[in-house]
Design a protein around this motif. Structure first.
Motif, mmCIF file in Angstrom:
data_model
loop_
_atom_site.group_PDB
_atom_site.id
_atom_site.type_symbol
_atom_site.label_atom_id
_atom_site.label_comp_id
_atom_site.label_asym_id
_atom_site.label_seq_id
_atom_site.Cartn_x
_atom_site.Cartn_y
_atom_site.Cartn_z
ATOM 1 N N LYS A 46 0.850 -1.201 0.000
ATOM 2 C CA LYS A 46 0.000 0.000 0.000
ATOM 3 C C LYS A 46 0.879 1.242 0.000
ATOM 4 O O LYS A 46 0.560 2.240 -0.646
ATOM 5 C CB LYS A 46 -0.943 -0.025 1.197
ATOM 6 C CG LYS A 46 -1.978 -1.117 1.087
ATOM 7 C CD LYS A 46 -2.771 -1.256 2.360
ATOM 8 C CE LYS A 46 -3.604 -2.513 2.281
ATOM 9 N NZ LYS A 46 -3.706 -3.206 3.532
ATOM 10 N N GLN A 47 2.004 1.168 0.693
ATOM 11 C CA GLN A 47 2.943 2.285 0.720
ATOM 12 C C GLN A 47 3.514 2.548 -0.675
ATOM 13 O O GLN A 47 3.573 3.698 -1.116
ATOM 14 C CB GLN A 47 4.079 2.018 1.705
ATOM 15 C CG GLN A 47 5.087 3.148 1.760
ATOM 16 C CD GLN A 47 6.172 2.928 2.799
ATOM 17 O OE1 GLN A 47 6.130 1.987 3.581
ATOM 18 N NE2 GLN A 47 7.154 3.799 2.814
ATOM 19 N N ASN A 48 3.914 1.491 -1.396
ATOM 20 C CA ASN A 48 4.421 1.646 -2.771
ATOM 21 C C ASN A 48 3.389 2.351 -3.641
ATOM 22 O O ASN A 48 3.721 3.273 -4.389
ATOM 23 C CB ASN A 48 4.706 0.299 -3.438
ATOM 24 C CG ASN A 48 5.815 -0.502 -2.841
ATOM 25 O OD1 ASN A 48 5.736 -1.735 -2.844
ATOM 26 N ND2 ASN A 48 6.859 0.126 -2.346
ATOM 27 N N GLU A 56 3.407 11.570 -2.704
ATOM 28 C CA GLU A 56 3.570 12.114 -1.356
ATOM 29 C C GLU A 56 4.146 11.023 -0.473
ATOM 30 O O GLU A 56 4.053 9.841 -0.794
ATOM 31 C CB GLU A 56 2.213 12.539 -0.768
ATOM 32 C CG GLU A 56 1.522 13.657 -1.491
ATOM 33 C CD GLU A 56 0.152 13.961 -0.888
ATOM 34 O OE1 GLU A 56 -0.114 13.569 0.258
ATOM 35 O OE2 GLU A 56 -0.650 14.576 -1.587
ATOM 36 N N GLU A 57 4.686 11.444 0.659
ATOM 37 C CA GLU A 57 5.172 10.467 1.618
ATOM 38 C C GLU A 57 3.979 9.714 2.198
ATOM 39 O O GLU A 57 2.930 10.290 2.488
ATOM 40 C CB GLU A 57 5.952 11.175 2.737
ATOM 41 C CG GLU A 57 6.659 10.216 3.658
ATOM 42 C CD GLU A 57 7.511 10.920 4.684
ATOM 43 O OE1 GLU A 57 7.670 10.357 5.782
ATOM 44 O OE2 GLU A 57 8.004 12.034 4.401
ATOM 45 N N TYR A 58 4.160 8.432 2.367
ATOM 46 C CA TYR A 58 3.112 7.557 2.878
ATOM 47 C C TYR A 58 2.734 7.933 4.305
ATOM 48 O O TYR A 58 3.595 8.192 5.138
ATOM 49 C CB TYR A 58 3.600 6.113 2.829
ATOM 50 C CG TYR A 58 2.596 5.086 3.284
ATOM 51 C CD1 TYR A 58 1.472 4.797 2.537
ATOM 52 C CD2 TYR A 58 2.799 4.374 4.468
ATOM 53 C CE1 TYR A 58 0.574 3.831 2.942
ATOM 54 C CE2 TYR A 58 1.907 3.395 4.878
ATOM 55 C CZ TYR A 58 0.791 3.132 4.103
ATOM 56 O OH TYR A 58 -0.091 2.172 4.509
ATOM 57 N N VAL A 59 1.434 7.950 4.563
ATOM 58 C CA VAL A 59 0.935 8.158 5.916
ATOM 59 C C VAL A 59 0.416 6.821 6.427
ATOM 60 O O VAL A 59 0.078 5.950 5.647
ATOM 61 C CB VAL A 59 -0.183 9.233 5.955
ATOM 62 C CG1 VAL A 59 0.384 10.603 5.659
ATOM 63 C CG2 VAL A 59 -1.287 8.900 4.993
ATOM 64 N N VAL A 60 0.361 6.657 7.692
ATOM 65 C CA VAL A 60 -0.013 5.369 8.272
ATOM 66 C C VAL A 60 -1.415 4.941 7.851
ATOM 67 O O VAL A 60 -1.668 3.768 7.639
ATOM 68 C CB VAL A 60 0.107 5.404 9.816
ATOM 69 C CG1 VAL A 60 -0.349 4.097 10.421
ATOM 70 C CG2 VAL A 60 1.542 5.705 10.214
ATOM 71 N N ASP A 61 -2.332 5.867 7.677
ATOM 72 C CA ASP A 61 -3.696 5.533 7.266
ATOM 73 C C ASP A 61 -3.692 5.155 5.783
ATOM 74 O O ASP A 61 -3.436 5.983 4.920
ATOM 75 C CB ASP A 61 -4.629 6.731 7.501
ATOM 76 C CG ASP A 61 -6.067 6.420 7.135
ATOM 77 O OD1 ASP A 61 -6.400 5.230 6.957
ATOM 78 O OD2 ASP A 61 -6.851 7.370 7.018
ATOM 79 N N ASP A 62 -3.970 3.882 5.503
ATOM 80 C CA ASP A 62 -3.928 3.394 4.127
ATOM 81 C C ASP A 62 -5.312 3.330 3.486
ATOM 82 O O ASP A 62 -5.504 2.687 2.471
ATOM 83 C CB ASP A 62 -3.248 2.030 4.067
ATOM 84 C CG ASP A 62 -3.884 1.008 4.983
ATOM 85 O OD1 ASP A 62 -4.961 1.281 5.558
ATOM 86 O OD2 ASP A 62 -3.298 -0.080 5.134
ATOM 87 N N ARG A 63 -6.275 4.033 4.055
ATOM 88 C CA ARG A 63 -7.636 4.009 3.528
ATOM 89 C C ARG A 63 -7.725 4.471 2.075
ATOM 90 O O ARG A 63 -8.509 3.948 1.315
ATOM 91 C CB ARG A 63 -8.553 4.883 4.384
ATOM 92 C CG ARG A 63 -9.010 4.230 5.649
ATOM 93 C CD ARG A 63 -10.461 4.653 5.909
ATOM 94 N NE ARG A 63 -10.945 4.228 7.183
ATOM 95 C CZ ARG A 63 -11.300 2.985 7.461
ATOM 96 N NH1 ARG A 63 -11.152 2.050 6.578
ATOM 97 N NH2 ARG A 63 -11.762 2.670 8.638
ATOM 98 N N ALA A 64 -6.939 5.468 1.711
ATOM 99 C CA ALA A 64 -6.999 5.998 0.340
ATOM 100 C C ALA A 64 -6.719 4.887 -0.676
ATOM 101 O O ALA A 64 -7.446 4.734 -1.654
ATOM 102 C CB ALA A 64 -6.012 7.145 0.156
#
Length: 96
Positions: A46-48, A56-64
């Motif tokens: 999800k971060q990739n 943008e830098e990955y945020v902990v919330d992966d809902r998007a």
């Protein structure tokens, strides 16, 4: 142009077809599909996906990412035909 089973992504025209039927996608959905289809064997976390698509830098919330993958699957009438969830890791194109 990238083809996967009956799914065709035309990168020149930014269009997606299934069995010659145009599938309407948002820009983000299209970008996610393009990322997966251009690297069909690679598993994306999800971060990739977030960092590649949102730039943008990955945020902990992966809902998007989860919401966009879900919407994309619904529009493709996927039912695990195209996008595979690799549990605990992320997503990739389903094996042929």
């Amino acid at each position: 142009m990238f083809k996967f089973k009956d799914l065709v992504l035309d990168s020149e025209n930014h269009t997606v077809f299934i069995n010659d039927k145009l599938i309407e996608l948002t820009a983000k959905e299209y970008s996610i599909l393009e990322l997966l289809m251009t690297n069909p064997k690679k598993v994306f976390t999800k971060q990739n996906i977030f960092e590649s698509i949102w730039s943008e830098e990955y945020v902990v919330d992966d809902r998007a990412v989860i919401v966009h993958i879900s919407n994309l699957r619904n529009k493709l009438n996927d039912e695990d035909k195209y996008i595979k969830t690799v549990w605990g890791i992320g997503y990739k194109m389903q094996d042929n």
